[in-house]
Scaffold this motif. Structure first.
Motif, short mmCIF file in Angstrom:
data_model
loop_
_atom_site.label_atom_id
_atom_site.label_comp_id
_atom_site.label_asym_id
_atom_site.label_seq_id
_atom_site.Cartn_x
_atom_site.Cartn_y
_atom_site.Cartn_z
N ASP A 138 0.82 -1.21 0.00
CA ASP A 138 0.00 0.00 0.00
C ASP A 138 0.86 1.26 0.00
OD1 ASP A 138 -2.30 -1.51 -0.05
OD2 ASP A 138 -2.75 -1.25 2.08
N MET A 139 1.93 1.26 0.78
CA MET A 139 2.83 2.41 0.82
C MET A 139 3.45 2.64 -0.55
SD MET A 139 4.73 1.92 4.50
CE MET A 139 6.14 2.82 3.94
N TYR A 140 3.93 1.57 -1.17
CA TYR A 140 4.56 1.71 -2.48
C TYR A 140 3.56 2.19 -3.51
CZ TYR A 140 7.20 0.82 -6.68
OH TYR A 140 7.83 0.99 -7.87
N LYS A 141 2.35 1.65 -3.49
CA LYS A 141 1.32 2.06 -4.44
C LYS A 141 0.98 3.54 -4.24
CE LYS A 141 -3.29 0.87 -6.19
NZ LYS A 141 -3.44 2.16 -6.76
N HIS A 142 0.83 3.95 -3.00
CA HIS A 142 0.52 5.35 -2.70
C HIS A 142 1.64 6.26 -3.21
CE1 HIS A 142 -1.12 8.79 -0.59
NE2 HIS A 142 0.07 9.00 -0.06
N TRP A 143 2.89 5.88 -2.95
CA TRP A 143 4.03 6.67 -3.38
C TRP A 143 4.10 6.72 -4.91
CZ3 TRP A 143 8.33 5.09 -6.20
CH2 TRP A 143 9.32 6.06 -6.36
N SER A 144 3.92 5.56 -5.58
CA SER A 144 4.04 5.55 -7.03
C SER A 144 2.90 6.31 -7.69
CB SER A 144 4.13 4.12 -7.57
OG SER A 144 2.95 3.40 -7.29
N ASP A 145 1.70 6.30 -7.09
CA ASP A 145 0.59 7.08 -7.62
C ASP A 145 0.88 8.58 -7.53
OD1 ASP A 145 -0.81 4.78 -8.19
OD2 ASP A 145 -2.17 4.94 -6.48
N GLU A 146 1.54 8.97 -6.46
CA GLU A 146 1.86 10.39 -6.25
C GLU A 146 2.94 10.89 -7.20
OE1 GLU A 146 0.78 12.70 -3.76
OE2 GLU A 146 -0.86 11.31 -3.46
N THR A 147 3.85 9.99 -7.61
CA THR A 147 4.97 10.41 -8.44
C THR A 147 4.67 10.33 -9.94
OG1 THR A 147 5.95 8.20 -8.36
CG2 THR A 147 6.68 9.82 -6.70
N HIS A 148 3.54 9.77 -10.31
CA HIS A 148 3.21 9.65 -11.74
C HIS A 148 2.04 10.52 -12.11
CE1 HIS A 148 5.50 5.86 -11.22
NE2 HIS A 148 6.06 6.33 -12.31
#
Length: 81
Positions: free
Chosen positions: A71-81
């Motif tokens: 979930d943390m990785y998904k949240h971070w990757s959604d924010e950076t793209h």
């Protein structure tokens, strides 16, 4: 989990059970520092250690920790793209 090295340790543990020397090589930090991080994360039940011969292999404590990391990785990757 507020330390970059701890996060890297957790993501390495998510891939496979990992010995201390692998963390030292991948993170480029001293063995005592890695051991300190591992001790803190074991106390918080984020990781667990299993002895295999002379080595201790570290992995995520359970599936809940794995889900949190995903979930943390998904949240971070959604924010950076």
């Amino acid at each position: 989990m507020g330390d970059a090295n701890r996060m890297r340790i957790l993501f390495l543990c998510a891939k496979e059970a990992t010995p201390v020397n692998h963390f030292v090589e991948k993170l480029g930090v001293s063995q005592p520092l890695v051991s300190h991080h591992l001790k803190l994360m074991k106390q918080q039940r984020l990781i667990k250690g299993e002895r295999q011969g002379k080595q201790v292999l570290y992995s995520l404590y359970d599936e809940h920790v794995h889900c949190i990391l995903q979930d943390m990785y998904k949240h971070w990757s959604d924010e950076t793209h």
